[in-house]
Write an enzyme that holds these catalytic residues in place. Structure first.
Site, short mmCIF file in Angstrom:
data_model
loop_
_atom_site.label_atom_id
_atom_site.label_comp_id
_atom_site.label_asym_id
_atom_site.label_seq_id
_atom_site.Cartn_x
_atom_site.Cartn_y
_atom_site.Cartn_z
CG HIS A 51 -0.28 0.07 2.55
ND1 HIS A 51 -0.11 -1.02 3.36
CD2 HIS A 51 0.29 1.10 3.20
CE1 HIS A 51 0.52 -0.67 4.46
NE2 HIS A 51 0.79 0.62 4.39
P1 TYD Z 1 -1.76 -2.67 7.57
O1 TYD Z 1 -1.27 -1.27 7.69
O2 TYD Z 1 -2.48 -3.06 6.32
O3 TYD Z 1 -0.53 -3.66 7.82
P2 TYD Z 1 0.52 -4.30 6.79
O4 TYD Z 1 0.74 -3.29 5.69
O5 TYD Z 1 1.74 -4.54 7.60
O6 TYD Z 1 -0.04 -5.58 6.30
O7 TYD Z 1 -2.67 -2.99 8.83
C1 TYD Z 1 -3.14 -4.29 9.10
C2 TYD Z 1 -4.49 -4.16 9.79
O8 TYD Z 1 -4.35 -3.47 11.03
C3 TYD Z 1 -5.51 -3.37 8.98
O9 TYD Z 1 -6.77 -4.03 9.15
C4 TYD Z 1 -5.57 -2.03 9.63
C5 TYD Z 1 -5.19 -2.31 11.06
N1 TYD Z 1 -4.44 -1.21 11.68
C6 TYD Z 1 -5.03 -0.47 12.70
O10 TYD Z 1 -6.20 -0.70 13.09
N2 TYD Z 1 -4.32 0.55 13.27
C7 TYD Z 1 -3.06 0.84 12.91
O11 TYD Z 1 -2.42 1.79 13.47
C8 TYD Z 1 -2.46 0.09 11.84
C9 TYD Z 1 -1.07 0.39 11.36
C10 TYD Z 1 -3.19 -0.93 11.26
#
Ligand code: TYD
Length: 140
Positions: A51
């Site tokens: 992302h």
């Molecule tokens: P995401 O940022 O997509 O993680 P990665 O890129 O490492 O796979 O986040 C994973 C999940 O966690 C997504 O459902 C959003 C949630 N999330 C929160 O609720 N709060 C946060 O501060 C972060 C970073 C993620």
């Protein structure tokens, strides 16, 4: 042109007693920290991320282990190896990222310039490229 920016922070101590590293909002990194999160117990070779963010700035570091970070500004790609606890990576807005776990028990720590907001995410690579083409981040 560098897509991310490595910031090597201080390391105080010695092999006998261990080391201490620190960084401060606005002094060592260019924003006020509003959020901290960390990713752990991730199996080796896992790849996360996929992302970009519309506005958010982040600093990533790996206090234990080794994580490879791929950054993509829509034109060029660069990889950075987070393999030292005092090596930070500043990632601005408008950068696609993928994070690959290179060793078991590696921990990815992140500080962010804003609170969690799903509407700040771009999770579709084609939409990311379209926004780049439209100049969404020009002037950043
Ligand atoms: P995401 O940022 O997509 O993680 P990665 O890129 O490492 O796979 O986040 C994973 C999940 O966690 C997504 O459902 C959003 C949630 N999330 C929160 O609720 N709060 C946060 O501060 C972060 C970073 C993620």
């Amino acid at each position: 042109m560098n897509i991310g920016q490595i910031i090597n922070i201080n390391k105080i101590g010695n092999n006998e007693y261990g080391f201490l590293s620190f960084f401060e909002s606005n002094n060592d990194i260019p924003f006020e920290i509003k959020r901290v999160y960390y990713i752990y117990k991730t199996p080796v070779k896992s790849v996360r991320g996929f992302h970009a963010h519309k506005d958010l700035q982040q600093v990533l570091w790996c206090p234990h282990g080794n994580i490879e970070i791929l950054l993509d500004n829509g034109i060029n790609k660069e990889t950075y190896n987070l393999d030292e606890p005092n090596k930070l990576l500043l990632v601005g807005s408008g950068i696609w990222r993928e994070m690959k776990w290179q060793s078991n028990e590696s921990i990815l720590c992140v500080v962010a310039s804003n609170y969690y907001d799903e509407s700040d995410y771009i999770r579709d690579y084609e939409i990311f490229l379209k926004l780049i083409k439209e100049g969404y981040w020009n002037g950043n």
